[in-house]
Design an enzyme around this catalytic site. Structure first.
Site, PDB file in Angstrom:
ATOM      1  N   ASN A  25      12.814  -2.035  98.405  1.00 38.44           N
ATOM      2  CA  ASN A  25      12.286  -3.393  98.625  1.00 38.44           C
ATOM      3  C   ASN A  25      11.294  -3.691  97.502  1.00 38.44           C
ATOM      4  O   ASN A  25      10.971  -2.811  96.698  1.00 38.44           O
ATOM      5  CB  ASN A  25      11.643  -3.514 100.014  1.00 38.44           C
ATOM      6  CG  ASN A  25      10.506  -2.526 100.199  1.00 38.44           C
ATOM      7  OD1 ASN A  25       9.537  -2.548  99.455  1.00 38.44           O
ATOM      8  ND2 ASN A  25      10.640  -1.636 101.168  1.00 38.44           N
ATOM      9  N   VAL A  34      18.418   3.985 103.257  1.00 37.05           N
ATOM     10  CA  VAL A  34      18.567   4.933 102.146  1.00 37.05           C
ATOM     11  C   VAL A  34      17.223   5.123 101.423  1.00 37.05           C
ATOM     12  O   VAL A  34      16.921   6.224 100.930  1.00 37.05           O
ATOM     13  CB  VAL A  34      19.706   4.493 101.185  1.00 37.05           C
ATOM     14  CG1 VAL A  34      19.359   3.260 100.386  1.00 37.05           C
ATOM     15  CG2 VAL A  34      20.124   5.634 100.277  1.00 37.05           C
ATOM     16  N   ASP A  35      16.418   4.098 101.396  1.00 29.30           N
ATOM     17  CA  ASP A  35      15.082   4.168 100.775  1.00 29.30           C
ATOM     18  C   ASP A  35      14.235   5.237 101.479  1.00 29.30           C
ATOM     19  O   ASP A  35      13.628   6.107 100.826  1.00 29.30           O
ATOM     20  CB  ASP A  35      14.439   2.777 100.907  1.00 29.30           C
ATOM     21  CG  ASP A  35      13.210   2.577 100.050  1.00 29.30           C
ATOM     22  OD1 ASP A  35      12.931   3.433  99.203  1.00 29.30           O
ATOM     23  OD2 ASP A  35      12.538   1.545 100.233  1.00 29.30           O
ATOM     24  N   GLY A 120      23.013  -2.764 104.241  1.00 24.81           N
ATOM     25  CA  GLY A 120      22.463  -2.248 105.501  1.00 24.81           C
ATOM     26  C   GLY A 120      21.546  -3.294 106.105  1.00 24.81           C
ATOM     27  O   GLY A 120      22.000  -4.354 106.567  1.00 24.81           O
TER      28      GLY A 120
HETATM   29  N1  AR6 Z   1      22.795   8.104 101.622  1.00 24.44           N
HETATM   30  C1  AR6 Z   1      23.629   7.120 101.246  1.00 24.44           C
HETATM   31  N2  AR6 Z   1      23.652   5.898 101.817  1.00 24.44           N
HETATM   32  C2  AR6 Z   1      22.771   5.681 102.826  1.00 24.44           C
HETATM   33  C3  AR6 Z   1      21.861   6.666 103.290  1.00 24.44           C
HETATM   34  C4  AR6 Z   1      21.889   7.927 102.627  1.00 24.44           C
HETATM   35  N3  AR6 Z   1      21.073   8.917 102.973  1.00 24.44           N
HETATM   36  N4  AR6 Z   1      21.135   6.136 104.310  1.00 24.44           N
HETATM   37  C5  AR6 Z   1      21.582   4.867 104.500  1.00 24.44           C
HETATM   38  N5  AR6 Z   1      22.568   4.607 103.613  1.00 24.44           N
HETATM   39  P1  AR6 Z   1      19.881   0.035 103.517  1.00 24.44           P
HETATM   40  P2  AR6 Z   1      19.569  -2.507 102.072  1.00 24.44           P
HETATM   41  C6  AR6 Z   1      23.365   3.379 103.414  1.00 24.44           C
HETATM   42  O1  AR6 Z   1      19.535  -0.633 104.792  1.00 24.44           O
HETATM   43  O2  AR6 Z   1      20.559  -3.166 102.925  1.00 24.44           O
HETATM   44  C7  AR6 Z   1      14.935  -0.461 103.323  1.00 24.44           C
HETATM   45  O3  AR6 Z   1      13.996  -0.483 104.357  1.00 24.44           O
HETATM   46  C8  AR6 Z   1      23.472   2.412 104.557  1.00 24.44           C
HETATM   47  O4  AR6 Z   1      24.418   2.872 105.522  1.00 24.44           O
HETATM   48  O5  AR6 Z   1      19.290   1.358 103.227  1.00 24.44           O
HETATM   49  O6  AR6 Z   1      19.630  -2.714 100.580  1.00 24.44           O
HETATM   50  C9  AR6 Z   1      14.358  -0.931 102.002  1.00 24.44           C
HETATM   51  O7  AR6 Z   1      13.009  -0.546 101.861  1.00 24.44           O
HETATM   52  C10 AR6 Z   1      23.985   1.172 103.808  1.00 24.44           C
HETATM   53  O8  AR6 Z   1      25.373   1.296 103.576  1.00 24.44           O
HETATM   54  O9  AR6 Z   1      19.494  -0.909 102.237  1.00 24.44           O
HETATM   55  C11 AR6 Z   1      14.524  -2.408 102.078  1.00 24.44           C
HETATM   56  O10 AR6 Z   1      13.493  -3.022 102.818  1.00 24.44           O
HETATM   57  C12 AR6 Z   1      23.281   1.278 102.448  1.00 24.44           C
HETATM   58  O11 AR6 Z   1      22.755   2.620 102.388  1.00 24.44           O
HETATM   59  C13 AR6 Z   1      15.823  -2.588 102.825  1.00 24.44           C
HETATM   60  O12 AR6 Z   1      15.961  -1.407 103.625  1.00 24.44           O
HETATM   61  C14 AR6 Z   1      22.167   0.302 102.232  1.00 24.44           C
HETATM   62  O13 AR6 Z   1      21.458   0.110 103.462  1.00 24.44           O
HETATM   63  C15 AR6 Z   1      17.001  -2.633 101.883  1.00 24.44           C
HETATM   64  O14 AR6 Z   1      18.152  -2.967 102.591  1.00 24.44           O
END
Ligand code: AR6
Length: 168
Positions: A25, A34-35, A120
């Site tokens: 973010n 993932v963050d 996500g």
């Molecule tokens: N390895 C690979 N992919 C993953 C993992 C992992 N360990 N964990 C989750 N994913 P998201 P966004 C996938 O929500 O939509 C955070 O709070 C997940 O299933 O992580 O860009 C940040 O700080 C999905 O397919 O990221 C921001 O505030 C993908 O990663 C916000 O979320 C992205 O999901 C960013 O939202």
């Protein structure tokens, strides 16, 4: 193009690549998804470096070390929140991939892995997002590149299917 592009189902924090990309973010100070996983696996030194970066705008990307991760570097990018597609989301998402790849080129590294940015918590539909990701990487690969491998790292089987059907 000489860059191998593939999609796998994995936890991105386990990948032994030169750089992984974080879907962060604008604060760059960590979050969930993932963050959160990347910050947990990299350890507390990561947030200390992130604090020095002054945040990151949507569509842009910034570099840190990988700390305790197998990956040497983390490229942090901030995807757009999906608001229906009429608010510049496709261009901003494409820019995340382009700017992250440019950082990888500047480092002259060989391999980089991307999560499914914005799909996500930020709600970007995976079918649309995966096509933008693949197109941005394909366009990048038409230029002279140091990269030999780009991996789309999907957390779920459904996300992997979306990539595999578009990569055919
Ligand atoms: N390895 C690979 N992919 C993953 C993992 C992992 N360990 N964990 C989750 N994913 P998201 P966004 C996938 O929500 O939509 C955070 O709070 C997940 O299933 O992580 O860009 C940040 O700080 C999905 O397919 O990221 C921001 O505030 C993908 O990663 C916000 O979320 C992205 O999901 C960013 O939202």
């Amino acid at each position: 193009m000489n860059v191998r592009v593939s999609a796998v189902q994995a936890d991105i924090t386990t990948l032994k690549v030169d750089a992984i990309v974080n879907a962060a973010n604008t604060s760059l100070l960590g979050g969930s998804g993932v963050d959160g996983a990347i910050h947990r696996a990299a350890g507390p030194d990561l947030v200390h470096e992130c604090r020095l970066l002054g945040g990151c705008k949507v569509g842009e990307a910034k570099l840190t070390a990988g700390y305790l991760l197998p990956a040497k570097h983390i490229i942090h990018t901030v995807g757009p929140v999906w608001r229906g597609g009429e608010y510049g989301e496709p261009a901003l998402l494409s820019s995340c991939y382009r700017n992250s790849l440019q950082i990888a080129e500047n480092l002259a590294i060989g391999s980089v892995a991307f999560p499914c940015i914005s799909t996500g918590i930020f709600g970007y539909p995976i079918d649309l997002a995966s096509r933008i990701a693949i197109q941005a990487v394909a366009e990048h690969c038409t230029m002279k590149s140091n990269l030999s491998e780009v991996i789309f790292c999907c957390f779920s089987a459904t996300d992997l299917e979306a990539y595999l059907s578009s990569l055919k």
